[in-house]
Design a protein around this motif. Sequence first.
Motif, PDB file in Angstrom:
ATOM      1  N   GLU A  78       0.827  -1.201   0.000  1.00  0.00           N
ATOM      2  CA  GLU A  78       0.000   0.000   0.000  1.00  0.00           C
ATOM      3  C   GLU A  78       0.868   1.260   0.000  1.00  0.00           C
ATOM      4  O   GLU A  78       0.550   2.256  -0.650  1.00  0.00           O
ATOM      5  CB  GLU A  78      -0.926   0.006   1.217  1.00  0.00           C
ATOM      6  CG  GLU A  78      -2.254  -0.660   0.975  1.00  0.00           C
ATOM      7  CD  GLU A  78      -3.046   0.043  -0.114  1.00  0.00           C
ATOM      8  OE1 GLU A  78      -3.634   1.100   0.148  1.00  0.00           O
ATOM      9  OE2 GLU A  78      -3.075  -0.460  -1.256  1.00  0.00           O
ATOM     10  N   GLY A  79       1.968   1.217   0.742  1.00  0.00           N
ATOM     11  CA  GLY A  79       2.879   2.352   0.747  1.00  0.00           C
ATOM     12  C   GLY A  79       3.444   2.628  -0.640  1.00  0.00           C
ATOM     13  O   GLY A  79       3.536   3.784  -1.064  1.00  0.00           O
ATOM     14  N   ARG A  81       1.981   1.779  -3.461  1.00  0.00           N
ATOM     15  CA  ARG A  81       0.880   2.246  -4.324  1.00  0.00           C
ATOM     16  C   ARG A  81       0.649   3.736  -4.142  1.00  0.00           C
ATOM     17  O   ARG A  81       0.491   4.482  -5.113  1.00  0.00           O
ATOM     18  CB  ARG A  81      -0.404   1.473  -3.996  1.00  0.00           C
ATOM     19  CG  ARG A  81      -1.584   1.860  -4.890  1.00  0.00           C
ATOM     20  CD  ARG A  81      -2.862   1.199  -4.426  1.00  0.00           C
ATOM     21  NE  ARG A  81      -3.300   1.706  -3.130  1.00  0.00           N
ATOM     22  CZ  ARG A  81      -3.954   2.844  -2.953  1.00  0.00           C
ATOM     23  NH1 ARG A  81      -4.248   3.624  -3.998  1.00  0.00           N
ATOM     24  NH2 ARG A  81      -4.317   3.226  -1.742  1.00  0.00           N
ATOM     25  N   VAL A  82       0.624   4.171  -2.894  1.00  0.00           N
ATOM     26  CA  VAL A  82       0.379   5.587  -2.609  1.00  0.00           C
ATOM     27  C   VAL A  82       1.517   6.458  -3.130  1.00  0.00           C
ATOM     28  O   VAL A  82       1.295   7.546  -3.672  1.00  0.00           O
ATOM     29  CB  VAL A  82       0.182   5.793  -1.089  1.00  0.00           C
ATOM     30  CG1 VAL A  82       0.154   7.270  -0.739  1.00  0.00           C
ATOM     31  CG2 VAL A  82      -1.098   5.103  -0.630  1.00  0.00           C
ATOM     32  N   ARG A  83       2.749   5.952  -3.006  1.00  0.00           N
ATOM     33  CA  ARG A  83       3.910   6.767  -3.371  1.00  0.00           C
ATOM     34  C   ARG A  83       4.160   6.786  -4.881  1.00  0.00           C
ATOM     35  O   ARG A  83       4.534   7.819  -5.436  1.00  0.00           O
ATOM     36  CB  ARG A  83       5.156   6.236  -2.659  1.00  0.00           C
ATOM     37  CG  ARG A  83       6.379   7.124  -2.813  1.00  0.00           C
ATOM     38  CD  ARG A  83       7.387   6.836  -1.714  1.00  0.00           C
ATOM     39  NE  ARG A  83       7.854   5.472  -1.744  1.00  0.00           N
ATOM     40  CZ  ARG A  83       8.932   5.068  -2.424  1.00  0.00           C
ATOM     41  NH1 ARG A  83       9.627   5.931  -3.132  1.00  0.00           N
ATOM     42  NH2 ARG A  83       9.312   3.815  -2.375  1.00  0.00           N
ATOM     43  N   GLY A  85       2.037   4.849  -7.580  1.00  0.00           N
ATOM     44  CA  GLY A  85       0.846   4.831  -8.424  1.00  0.00           C
ATOM     45  C   GLY A  85       1.071   4.149  -9.767  1.00  0.00           C
ATOM     46  O   GLY A  85       2.167   3.713 -10.099  1.00  0.00           O
ATOM     47  N   TRP A  89       4.108   0.959  -9.220  1.00  0.00           N
ATOM     48  CA  TRP A  89       4.139   0.293  -7.911  1.00  0.00           C
ATOM     49  C   TRP A  89       4.037  -1.215  -8.063  1.00  0.00           C
ATOM     50  O   TRP A  89       4.656  -1.970  -7.302  1.00  0.00           O
ATOM     51  CB  TRP A  89       3.046   0.840  -7.002  1.00  0.00           C
ATOM     52  CG  TRP A  89       1.653   0.355  -7.281  1.00  0.00           C
ATOM     53  CD1 TRP A  89       0.841   0.715  -8.315  1.00  0.00           C
ATOM     54  CD2 TRP A  89       0.915  -0.563  -6.473  1.00  0.00           C
ATOM     55  NE1 TRP A  89      -0.363   0.071  -8.215  1.00  0.00           N
ATOM     56  CE2 TRP A  89      -0.353  -0.712  -7.096  1.00  0.00           C
ATOM     57  CE3 TRP A  89       1.178  -1.265  -5.297  1.00  0.00           C
ATOM     58  CZ2 TRP A  89      -1.346  -1.547  -6.571  1.00  0.00           C
ATOM     59  CZ3 TRP A  89       0.196  -2.094  -4.773  1.00  0.00           C
ATOM     60  CH2 TRP A  89      -1.052  -2.228  -5.414  1.00  0.00           C
ATOM     61  N   GLN A 128      -1.817  -8.081  -2.714  1.00  0.00           N
ATOM     62  CA  GLN A 128      -2.330  -6.718  -2.619  1.00  0.00           C
ATOM     63  C   GLN A 128      -2.179  -5.960  -3.936  1.00  0.00           C
ATOM     64  O   GLN A 128      -3.030  -5.145  -4.295  1.00  0.00           O
ATOM     65  CB  GLN A 128      -1.594  -5.977  -1.491  1.00  0.00           C
ATOM     66  CG  GLN A 128      -2.084  -4.566  -1.240  1.00  0.00           C
ATOM     67  CD  GLN A 128      -3.496  -4.508  -0.674  1.00  0.00           C
ATOM     68  OE1 GLN A 128      -4.081  -5.527  -0.289  1.00  0.00           O
ATOM     69  NE2 GLN A 128      -4.055  -3.321  -0.609  1.00  0.00           N
TER      70      GLN A 128
END
Length: 215
Positions: A78-79, A81-83, A85, A89, A128
């Motif tokens: 998730e980290g 993905r957020v950073r 995109g 990721w 994920q």
Amino acid sequence: MDQQTHPAAERLFPVALLTLSGGLQDTYTYLRRGRVFANAQTGNIVLLGQSLFDGDWSRAARYLLPVLAFSLGVAAAEGLRVRLGGLHWQRRVLLWEIFLLFLVGFIPHSLDQLANALVSFSCAMQVQAFRKMEGFAFASTMCIGNLRSGMEALCAFLRTGDRQERKKARLYFCAILLFALGAEAGSLAVELLDLPAIWLSCALLALGFWPLSRQ
């Protein structure tokens, strides 16, 4: 819908390779790393509860560690993905997974708990990051959700004749078959290669990375 209209990470070729790898990882940790599941955390939680009830703290730790590692793997993905995109990721997840699983092949039996934690962490990042197959939600490292969705789609097809439901059922059952084939490949690989058998999973993931790298 033609699969070329789907994002690269959802197309059948990379998804199939990731699913084969998922089956192999579970077999590897179960057969060669102390009968712990890398992916099926439900099984680990059941065995953890049994160990705690029996007061077997050492055995409980063996099952608690992969559950915690899996949780951290989801957070790490998730980290990313957020950073990052986009596809970036997902590519990074695969590179990290290949690297960590490659390291696992060098870890001796005396550190099986560390090896299991790394495999569970890697598996969580994968599940994920890759959550769809040709537009349908699925899991590349476990079967229960795919089995439920496949049977639901099959029942819908038999009831309505909807070809989209038939396609969905076919894809889910294909994913289950691939997972089983990956598990069988893992069983054969550990007999031939022992601990470095996990490197076969690295090879499958590297092949899955190739179509993502072209996007």
